[in-house]
Design a protein around this motif. Structure first.
Motif, PDB file in Angstrom:
ATOM      1  N   PHE A 218     -16.717  -5.333  -9.128  1.00  0.00           N
ATOM      2  CA  PHE A 218     -15.634  -4.377  -8.873  1.00  0.00           C
ATOM      3  C   PHE A 218     -15.475  -3.427 -10.057  1.00  0.00           C
ATOM      4  O   PHE A 218     -15.373  -2.215  -9.886  1.00  0.00           O
ATOM      5  N   GLN A 278       1.157  -5.281  -1.817  1.00  0.00           N
ATOM      6  CA  GLN A 278       0.221  -4.170  -1.659  1.00  0.00           C
ATOM      7  C   GLN A 278      -0.716  -4.082  -2.860  1.00  0.00           C
ATOM      8  O   GLN A 278      -1.921  -3.855  -2.716  1.00  0.00           O
ATOM      9  N   LYS A 280      -1.501  -6.552  -4.809  1.00  0.00           N
ATOM     10  CA  LYS A 280      -2.389  -7.722  -4.726  1.00  0.00           C
ATOM     11  C   LYS A 280      -3.576  -7.431  -3.809  1.00  0.00           C
ATOM     12  O   LYS A 280      -4.721  -7.758  -4.120  1.00  0.00           O
ATOM     13  N   GLN A 281      -3.274  -6.799  -2.673  1.00  0.00           N
ATOM     14  CA  GLN A 281      -4.351  -6.519  -1.728  1.00  0.00           C
ATOM     15  C   GLN A 281      -5.339  -5.503  -2.304  1.00  0.00           C
ATOM     16  O   GLN A 281      -6.551  -5.681  -2.224  1.00  0.00           O
ATOM     17  N   ALA A 282      -4.790  -4.449  -2.904  1.00  0.00           N
ATOM     18  CA  ALA A 282      -5.671  -3.393  -3.417  1.00  0.00           C
ATOM     19  C   ALA A 282      -6.504  -3.904  -4.588  1.00  0.00           C
ATOM     20  O   ALA A 282      -7.614  -3.436  -4.814  1.00  0.00           O
ATOM     21  N   CYS A 283      -5.960  -4.851  -5.331  1.00  0.00           N
ATOM     22  CA  CYS A 283      -6.682  -5.340  -6.513  1.00  0.00           C
ATOM     23  C   CYS A 283      -7.256  -6.736  -6.267  1.00  0.00           C
ATOM     24  O   CYS A 283      -7.523  -7.471  -7.212  1.00  0.00           O
ATOM     25  N   ARG A 284      -7.443  -7.082  -5.020  1.00  0.00           N
ATOM     26  CA  ARG A 284      -7.907  -8.435  -4.687  1.00  0.00           C
ATOM     27  C   ARG A 284      -9.155  -8.860  -5.464  1.00  0.00           C
ATOM     28  O   ARG A 284      -9.224  -9.995  -5.934  1.00  0.00           O
ATOM     29  N   PRO A 285     -10.140  -7.987  -5.654  1.00  0.00           N
ATOM     30  CA  PRO A 285     -11.318  -8.474  -6.383  1.00  0.00           C
ATOM     31  C   PRO A 285     -11.048  -8.759  -7.852  1.00  0.00           C
ATOM     32  O   PRO A 285     -11.936  -9.250  -8.540  1.00  0.00           O
ATOM     33  N   ILE A 287      -8.613 -10.737  -8.890  1.00  0.00           N
ATOM     34  CA  ILE A 287      -7.939 -12.023  -9.029  1.00  0.00           C
ATOM     35  C   ILE A 287      -8.864 -12.980  -9.779  1.00  0.00           C
ATOM     36  O   ILE A 287     -10.013 -13.147  -9.392  1.00  0.00           O
TER      37      ILE A 287
END
Ligand code: SF4
Ligand code: SF4
Lengths: 371, 544
Positions: A218, A278, A280-285, A287
């Motif tokens: 990412f 939101q 969290k979803q956009a930055c999921r990779p 985590i």
């Protein structure tokens, strides 16, 4: 498991403070390397606050190439720290030609540039130098930034400190990050040694980053020149921090929310739940999936500590106004600041971020549920 | 020489058939249950004549013949009645007197089941039990520096996202400016893929829906199910359970009249809309519901007359160009629900997947891409399509993912993989492998039919008569005499069992890899395979 120690103090300290702390935590590192990050400098470098300082290890040929390259760019050397190692390196430490810590004057034509652009060019220059030295190992560049010195070498911290003369009176800093390495890669690559640095951000970690590959993919696909390297899986923590703050303009609170987001059910009853979900979803990779304890320093000299959400790595913060430290084990903290009120020590838990702002008045702790 | 009767080119012996019946005269009680149950009427009551030579003692009496008759089973040999090996006769026989046995050499039936010039059609899947996914191992085991996690006691967050996800910079801007943020669903990564109401019997559909509802409401697992191309029963459209359903629109648009009319009365938005452009079992071929199965109920839901075959065109007829069609359909579907519902295309895995994907990356309403590999199943298709057409899923998903990584959009368009996942029973391992190759989740069809309803089909051509409405298990039949064999409650129970055991197995895979806080999408460093070319192609480790 690597040992981590960070200290922030109103009065400049010798890096030996951190080396001593690493030394008492010795059973956790195997002498395969030490990394030091010094900022908010005291000593001789205090006078050159605005000037970029280059830190690295150079062969004689590498040093000549460095001079040629920087001269062509119109950088001029302003001040040099002379590190003169002893004759015989400690066991395991390679013999090097030059340890370099030099402050430069910016090229005159850079001075008119907006700060953002100047900082970008500084990073590109560091990367270019690193690349030039990559093939033959003639240059190892750790940082090229104002008010930052980095020293990394293979070997036992205490022996290295003696060998390199780190008790040098010119070498003083108010913020020090130090890592004693436990090598998990067979070949000891100095670029895998923490702390990692990019544009004023530094972090170091212990543990293993099991989500490394997707995170690296990412970051490298952000099309940002600085997101490169990754000889260690921990370098991504520094780059995520940089990306969070410089790329997205978010604060340290969101760094924690990005690397260890709350679960969806939990976000459902968080005051900021919708926005956090939101992000969290956009930055999921990004985590992380630990176990990790991350200790870092921001450009404003705030130091902080966070854990992965499993919190399988310990960490402790303590001190008294004027001087605080973050350490992976309590004995490191005890060695550095023995006379403190231990009852106010904080062992951050999985939702916590602890930080010590540059005023060094107190340890601030906040919890992911609060913001 | 005795007359052999009429011998035609297609006259076959039992030896020529793929399945032969082993019947025991000893055990058979002549109850007739097998002949009654056989879906293809492969067996019938046989009356056999028997001669015994009797020789008396001494010379006074001349040797003579005693003729007797016994009753039993006769296997028919006409291609239309060839045994399909379903084993229902064995299932119902009280004495275990009969069972199908696979012939020893390749059958001759395959050269003859095209009477009238119509090639063989069937349901099921590709007749090839091999699976590359089964060869993939998980090699990055956490040891020492990062202790492996406890699959039983640790907290796991194994959900995935379905929906267009903004890049972080755009998201932050949208949050600040109150801009439009595309809808994103957080769902369980194992989706029940599209099987239409019509292809499946009402009992099967009901069972699956009940199981899904239970998983969501009682077990806290956000499992989703796709309708397939056949519309959706009106009551479900108007119920709160619609949020667990992905509505599919395909080239026949069956059922969409009903769906559009139900729009104002919907209590919940559906989970998503899947636009089907292709499927893995028969790429480039439209859906097909053969006339046997189009009864009045199906006809009503689909908005067609009963008793006619319903072949969907291979492509959407409104298509002028694919780009335009995908863009227009995606956008109009998104618009129909006020841009609150993710809309994504499903395609057959193909060597041209990347072109589709590149298009989607530029379409802000495209919410994902479902890719169905060659091992996908179907209710009805030409045998040749099933066996030979299509692209394996593993390299297709990998290429698509790495392509997204190249343009930095790996988190923006989730990829869903289908086709052959768990074909040999290794559901969790296959799903985990695809996720680590880059899929955000997987879709299953045949597996859930096998696990939840006892489908008898196999990759070695067993049963697979889903197309003609005679499913012996009542899974793909519209004949109440057959589908009442299937109790929807029990199907629901099996769906729940299947998901719970999948969940445990998935944890048993990710925990030793040290992963628990997010689904390990693209964690290719965990994968290894012994086949060097496969390793190189998939960019994973080669291990021996
Ligand atoms: S196995 Fe199935 S098709 Fe064959 S005879 Fe038995 S019931 Fe009929
Ligand atoms: S049991 Fe039913 S669904 Fe399964 S293969 Fe046979 S006909 Fe098809």
């Amino acid at each position: 498991m690597c040992r981590l120690f960070a200290v922030t103090s109103r009065e400049p300290l010798s890096p030996m403070t951190a080396v001593h702390a690493l030394n008492v935590m010795k059973e956790g590192h195997d002498g395969s390397g030490m990394g030091l990050f010094l900022t908010d400098l005291g000593g001789s470098f205090e006078r050159f606050r605005g000037s970029p300082i280059l830190s690295g290890i150079f062969s004689n040929e590498g040093l000549r190439a460095l001079d040629r390259y920087l001269m062509d760019l119109d950088f001029t050397v302003k001040y040099k720290l002379s590190i003169r190692p002893a004759q015989i390196p400690p066991a395991g430490t390679p013999k090097r030609d030059n340890y370099v810590v030099r402050a430069y004057d910016y090229p005159p034509d850079w001075l008119a540039l907006p700060q953002e652009e100047r900082e970008h060019r500084l990073m590109l220059t560091r990367l270019r130098l690193r690349q030039m030295g990559e093939a033959d190992g003639s240059m190892l560049i750790f940082s090229f930034w104002p008010d930052v010195i980095m020293i990394k070498e293979v070997g036992d911290p205490m022996e290295l400190a003696g060998y390199l003369g780190l008790d040098h009176e010119e070498l003083q800093a108010r913020v020090i990050l130090a890592q004693g390495r436990q090598n998990t890669n067979y070949a000891i690559n100095i670029y895998a040694c923490h702390p990692f640095f990019i544009q004023g951000y530094a972090t170091m970690t212990n543990g293993e980053n099991t989500a490394f590959v997707p995170i690296r993919e990412f970051l490298t696909s952000r099309n940002y020149a600085g997101y490169t390297g990754y000889q260690s899986d921990s370098e991504v923590f520094t780059h995520i921090l940089h990306y969070t703050q410089k790329g997205l303009g978010l604060g340290l609170d969101l760094y924690k929310h990005i690397i260890t987001p709350l679960k969806d059910g939990e976000l459902g009853h968080h005051p900021n739940g919708t926005k956090l979900k939101q992000i969290k979803q956009a930055c999921r990779p990004l985590i992380i999936d630990g176990p990790n304890c991350v200790i870092g320093c921001l450009p404003d000299k705030t130091i902080f500590m966070v854990h992965d959400s499993k919190k399988l790595r310990p960490g402790i913060a303590g001190g008294s106004p004027g001087m605080f430290a973050l350490s992976s084990e309590v004995c490191g903290l005890d060695a550095a600041i023995p006379a403190r009120n231990k009852s106010t020590d904080i062992q951050p838990m999985k939702y916590d971020t602890v930080m010590i702002p540059p005023g060094r008045d107190e340890v601030i702790r906040w919890n992911q549920w609060e913001r | 020489m005795e007359s052999m009767g009429t011998l035609t080119p297609s006259t076959l012996s039992r030896t020529d058939l793929p399945w032969q019946l082993a019947w025991s005269r000893e055990k058979c009680t002549l109850c007739g249950q097998c002949t009654a149950v056989c879906p293809v009427r492969a067996i019938e009551l046989g009356v056999h004549r028997k001669r015994v030579v009797q020789v008396g003692l001494g010379l006074a009496e001349k040797p003579g013949n005693v003729f007797s008759v016994y009753h039993g089973i006769r296997q028919k040999t006409e291609p239309a009645f060839a045994c399909i090996g379903c084993g229902m006769c064995d299932l119902v026989c009280p004495n275990g007197a009969i069972r199908p046995v696979r012939g020893g050499e390749p059958d001759k039936l395959r050269f003859h089941n095209n009477a009238g010039g119509v090639p063989r059609r069937r349901g099921g899947r590709r007749n090839d039990p091999r699976s590359l996914l089964d060869e993939i191992k998980f090699i990055r085991i956490s040891m020492l520096t990062d202790p492996a996690l406890d699959a039983g006691r640790h907290d796991f967050e194994l959900r995935t996202l379905l929906g267009r996800i903004l890049p972080p910079e755009a998201l932050v801007r949208a949050v600040q400016d109150n801009g439009w943020i595309p809808p994103v669903r957080e769902i369980y990564p194992l989706i029940i893929g599209s099987m239409s109401f019509g292809a499946l019997s009402p009992n099967m559909w009901e069972g699956l829906q009940m199981g899904v509802a239970y998983l969501n409401e009682e077990m806290g697992m956000p499992v989703r199910i796709c309708t397939g191309e056949g519309g959706c029963p009106p009551r479900l459209l108007r119920s709160r359970f619609l949020k667990y359903v992905i509505l599919q629109i395909a080239s026949g648009y069956f059922g969409w009249d009903e769906i559009i009319h139900a729009l104002p009365e919907m209590k919940e938005d559906p989970c998503a809309i899947e636009i089907k452009y292709g499927q893995g079992a028969k790429p480039g071929d439209g859906g097909l519901l053969m006339w046997y199965k189009v009864n009045r109920l199906i006809a009503a839901i689909r908005g067609v007359p009963p008793g006619v075959s319903l072949p969907s065109p291979p492509t959407h007829q409104t298509k002028y160009s694919i780009e335009e069609s995908v863009a227009k359909m995606t956008q109009s579907m998104a618009m129909a629900w006020g841009f609150r519902v993710p809309v994504y295309p499903k395609i057959s895995a193909t060597s041209t997947t990347l072109a589709v994907l590149n298009n989607l990356t530029r379409n802000p309403y495209a919410s994902g891409l479902a890719m169905d590999g060659e091992d996908g199943g179907t209710g009805a298709a030409y045998n040749v399509s099933m066996n030979t057409m299509g692209h394996p899923i593993a390299s297709n998903i990998r290429d698509a993912y790495l392509n997204l990584v190249k343009v930095g959009k790996q988190n923006e368009i989730p990829l869903f993989a289908g086709g052959g996942i768990g074909k040999n029973g290794n559901l969790a391992a296959n799903a985990a492998a695809l996720i680590m190759l880059g899929a955000s989740g997987v879709q299953i069809g045949k597996y859930i039919m096998q696990a939840a309803a006892g489908c008898l089909g196999s990759e070695t051509d067993r049963c697979n008569i889903c197309n003609i409405g005679l499913c012996p298990k009542g899974i793909t039949s519209q004949d109440p005499r057959l589908y009442r064999r299937l109790d929807p409650e029990q199907v629901a129970q099996r769906v729940v069992d299947t998901y719970l055991s999948f969940d445990t197995e998935l944890k048993k895979i990710v925990a030793p890899l040290g992963r628990s806080t997010s689904l390990p999408i693209g964690m290719s460093d965990a994968l290894g395979i012994a086949d060097a070319t496969a390793a190189e192609r998939l960019r994973i480790s080669h291990v021996l």
